[in-house]
Design a protein around this motif. Sequence first.
Motif, PDB file in Angstrom:
ATOM      1  N   THR A  75       0.845  -1.182   0.000  1.00 14.60           N
ATOM      2  CA  THR A  75       0.000   0.000   0.000  1.00 14.60           C
ATOM      3  C   THR A  75       0.883   1.235   0.000  1.00 14.60           C
ATOM      4  O   THR A  75       2.033   1.179   0.425  1.00 14.60           O
ATOM      5  CB  THR A  75      -0.949   0.028   1.224  1.00 14.60           C
ATOM      6  OG1 THR A  75      -1.823   1.160   1.106  1.00 14.60           O
ATOM      7  CG2 THR A  75      -0.189   0.133   2.528  1.00 14.60           C
ATOM      8  N   SER A  76       0.330   2.344  -0.465  1.00 11.53           N
ATOM      9  CA  SER A  76       1.081   3.598  -0.423  1.00 11.53           C
ATOM     10  C   SER A  76       0.551   4.527   0.667  1.00 11.53           C
ATOM     11  O   SER A  76       1.147   5.553   0.946  1.00 11.53           O
ATOM     12  CB  SER A  76       1.024   4.293  -1.783  1.00 11.53           C
ATOM     13  OG  SER A  76      -0.319   4.565  -2.122  1.00 11.53           O
ATOM     14  N   LYS A  77      -0.558   4.143   1.292  1.00  9.54           N
ATOM     15  CA  LYS A  77      -1.163   4.987   2.329  1.00  9.54           C
ATOM     16  C   LYS A  77      -1.116   4.282   3.675  1.00  9.54           C
ATOM     17  O   LYS A  77      -1.652   3.188   3.838  1.00  9.54           O
ATOM     18  CB  LYS A  77      -2.605   5.319   1.974  1.00  9.54           C
ATOM     19  CG  LYS A  77      -2.723   6.169   0.743  1.00  9.54           C
ATOM     20  CD  LYS A  77      -4.146   6.581   0.495  1.00  9.54           C
ATOM     21  CE  LYS A  77      -4.204   7.459  -0.740  1.00  9.54           C
ATOM     22  NZ  LYS A  77      -5.526   7.964  -0.994  1.00  9.54           N
ATOM     23  N   SER A  78      -0.468   4.871   4.628  1.00  9.57           N
ATOM     24  CA  SER A  78      -0.395   4.389   6.010  1.00  9.57           C
ATOM     25  C   SER A  78      -0.043   2.902   6.124  1.00  9.57           C
ATOM     26  O   SER A  78      -0.808   2.114   6.682  1.00  9.57           O
ATOM     27  CB  SER A  78      -1.718   4.652   6.730  1.00  9.57           C
ATOM     28  OG  SER A  78      -2.014   6.018   6.729  1.00  9.57           O
ATOM     29  N   PRO A  79       1.122   2.503   5.639  1.00  5.24           N
ATOM     30  CA  PRO A  79       1.502   1.089   5.767  1.00  5.24           C
ATOM     31  C   PRO A  79       1.840   0.743   7.216  1.00  5.24           C
ATOM     32  O   PRO A  79       2.240   1.616   7.991  1.00  5.24           O
ATOM     33  CB  PRO A  79       2.744   0.979   4.880  1.00  5.24           C
ATOM     34  CG  PRO A  79       3.341   2.347   4.939  1.00  5.24           C
ATOM     35  CD  PRO A  79       2.167   3.294   5.002  1.00  5.24           C
ATOM     36  N   ASP A  80       1.672  -0.520   7.562  1.00  4.49           N
ATOM     37  CA  ASP A  80       2.065  -0.977   8.896  1.00  4.49           C
ATOM     38  C   ASP A  80       3.577  -1.143   8.986  1.00  4.49           C
ATOM     39  O   ASP A  80       4.183  -0.846  10.007  1.00  4.49           O
ATOM     40  CB  ASP A  80       1.402  -2.327   9.217  1.00  4.49           C
ATOM     41  CG  ASP A  80      -0.108  -2.247   9.221  1.00  4.49           C
ATOM     42  OD1 ASP A  80      -0.644  -1.255   9.763  1.00  4.49           O
ATOM     43  OD2 ASP A  80      -0.758  -3.165   8.685  1.00  4.49           O
ATOM     44  N   ILE A  81       4.181  -1.656   7.909  1.00 12.42           N
ATOM     45  CA  ILE A  81       5.622  -1.901   7.852  1.00 12.42           C
ATOM     46  C   ILE A  81       6.212  -1.115   6.690  1.00 12.42           C
ATOM     47  O   ILE A  81       5.676  -1.159   5.579  1.00 12.42           O
ATOM     48  CB  ILE A  81       5.929  -3.403   7.625  1.00 12.42           C
ATOM     49  CG1 ILE A  81       5.362  -4.264   8.739  1.00 12.42           C
ATOM     50  CG2 ILE A  81       7.425  -3.647   7.436  1.00 12.42           C
ATOM     51  CD1 ILE A  81       6.109  -4.193  10.036  1.00 12.42           C
ATOM     52  N   VAL A  82       7.303  -0.406   6.948  1.00 13.12           N
ATOM     53  CA  VAL A  82       8.059   0.235   5.877  1.00 13.12           C
ATOM     54  C   VAL A  82       9.333  -0.578   5.707  1.00 13.12           C
ATOM     55  O   VAL A  82      10.078  -0.800   6.659  1.00 13.12           O
ATOM     56  CB  VAL A  82       8.395   1.704   6.204  1.00 13.12           C
ATOM     57  CG1 VAL A  82       9.289   2.301   5.132  1.00 13.12           C
ATOM     58  CG2 VAL A  82       7.118   2.521   6.340  1.00 13.12           C
ATOM     59  N   VAL A  83       9.550  -1.064   4.495  1.00 13.45           N
ATOM     60  CA  VAL A  83      10.732  -1.856   4.166  1.00 13.45           C
ATOM     61  C   VAL A  83      11.733  -0.924   3.493  1.00 13.45           C
ATOM     62  O   VAL A  83      11.477  -0.435   2.392  1.00 13.45           O
ATOM     63  CB  VAL A  83      10.383  -3.027   3.224  1.00 13.45           C
ATOM     64  CG1 VAL A  83      11.611  -3.883   2.955  1.00 13.45           C
ATOM     65  CG2 VAL A  83       9.245  -3.868   3.787  1.00 13.45           C
ATOM     66  N   VAL A  84      12.851  -0.660   4.170  1.00 10.77           N
ATOM     67  CA  VAL A  84      13.858   0.256   3.649  1.00 10.77           C
ATOM     68  C   VAL A  84      15.042  -0.560   3.134  1.00 10.77           C
ATOM     69  O   VAL A  84      15.623  -1.352   3.867  1.00 10.77           O
ATOM     70  CB  VAL A  84      14.337   1.242   4.739  1.00 10.77           C
ATOM     71  CG1 VAL A  84      15.364   2.212   4.171  1.00 10.77           C
ATOM     72  CG2 VAL A  84      13.164   1.994   5.344  1.00 10.77           C
ATOM     73  N   CYS A  85      15.391  -0.359   1.866  1.00  4.23           N
ATOM     74  CA  CYS A  85      16.502  -1.077   1.227  1.00  4.23           C
ATOM     75  C   CYS A  85      17.597  -0.079   0.880  1.00  4.23           C
ATOM     76  O   CYS A  85      17.324   0.953   0.277  1.00  4.23           O
ATOM     77  CB  CYS A  85      16.035  -1.761  -0.049  1.00  4.23           C
ATOM     78  SG  CYS A  85      14.612  -2.837   0.172  1.00  4.23           S
ATOM     79  N   SER A  86      18.842  -0.398   1.264  1.00  9.65           N
ATOM     80  CA  SER A  86      19.982   0.464   0.973  1.00  9.65           C
ATOM     81  C   SER A  86      21.154  -0.391   0.528  1.00  9.65           C
ATOM     82  O   SER A  86      21.306  -1.523   0.981  1.00  9.65           O
ATOM     83  CB  SER A  86      20.386   1.266   2.213  1.00  9.65           C
ATOM     84  OG  SER A  86      19.303   2.029   2.682  1.00  9.65           O
ATOM     85  N   VAL A  87      21.999   0.172  -0.327  1.00 13.13           N
ATOM     86  CA  VAL A  87      23.194  -0.527  -0.804  1.00 13.13           C
ATOM     87  C   VAL A  87      24.418   0.307  -0.448  1.00 13.13           C
ATOM     88  O   VAL A  87      24.423   1.526  -0.635  1.00 13.13           O
ATOM     89  CB  VAL A  87      23.132  -0.758  -2.330  1.00 13.13           C
ATOM     90  CG1 VAL A  87      24.421  -1.383  -2.831  1.00 13.13           C
ATOM     91  CG2 VAL A  87      21.940  -1.619  -2.693  1.00 13.13           C
ATOM     92  N   PHE A  88      25.443  -0.371   0.089  1.00 17.57           N
ATOM     93  CA  PHE A  88      26.686   0.282   0.470  1.00 17.57           C
ATOM     94  C   PHE A  88      27.837  -0.414  -0.243  1.00 17.57           C
ATOM     95  O   PHE A  88      27.983  -1.626  -0.153  1.00 17.57           O
ATOM     96  CB  PHE A  88      26.883   0.216   1.993  1.00 17.57           C
ATOM     97  CG  PHE A  88      25.769   0.873   2.753  1.00 17.57           C
ATOM     98  CD1 PHE A  88      25.819   2.221   3.042  1.00 17.57           C
ATOM     99  CD2 PHE A  88      24.650   0.145   3.138  1.00 17.57           C
ATOM    100  CE1 PHE A  88      24.773   2.834   3.720  1.00 17.57           C
ATOM    101  CE2 PHE A  88      23.609   0.752   3.818  1.00 17.57           C
ATOM    102  CZ  PHE A  88      23.668   2.098   4.108  1.00 17.57           C
TER     103      PHE A  88
END
Length: 180
Positions: A75-88
Amino acid sequence: MKQLFYLLLLATVIMSCSNQKFAVRANNDHLMVNTLNQTYQIVIGQSEAKLSEETERAIQDEVENQMEARGFVRTSKSPDIVVVCSVFETKLKIKDSRKLEEDKSEYTTRRITLNGGTLMIQMIDENLNKSVWLGMASGFIKPNKSIEERELKAITRSIFDEYKLVAYGYMPKQEMTATR
């Protein structure tokens, strides 16, 4: 269904035999609890590496596959979980907290150094307003060497192998077996 299982097993064996080595780590779910979470949103975090559109899309596609396999709905509105992906791309020093023993409440925190080329996936529970899980794979990005989409998806999938929660109310479909 058995053929699908054997194909997946064969693919896993072939991929494990490749010369591409990487290490997968995850915190051991010390903050994860089964809550009423059912929805998620994917965010590509600020990465040290400039990701191509293809790389971002491959990561997002596999995250989406893995979250939906666990019963979560994007969903794009008020999600329960935000999955953040980053590359280093370079070496990364982080604090790692782990439970000493599963049945005890004691934790140990230590500093670890991750090899260059780290994909980090963090779950943020918006209802609790805190990070509840962190998984990462390191050592797969090499200077001046591109990574194929299928390899990137396999690496993302291997990180999710450490993520044990499913969406609230989700019941995985069980294969029907004939009884004699």
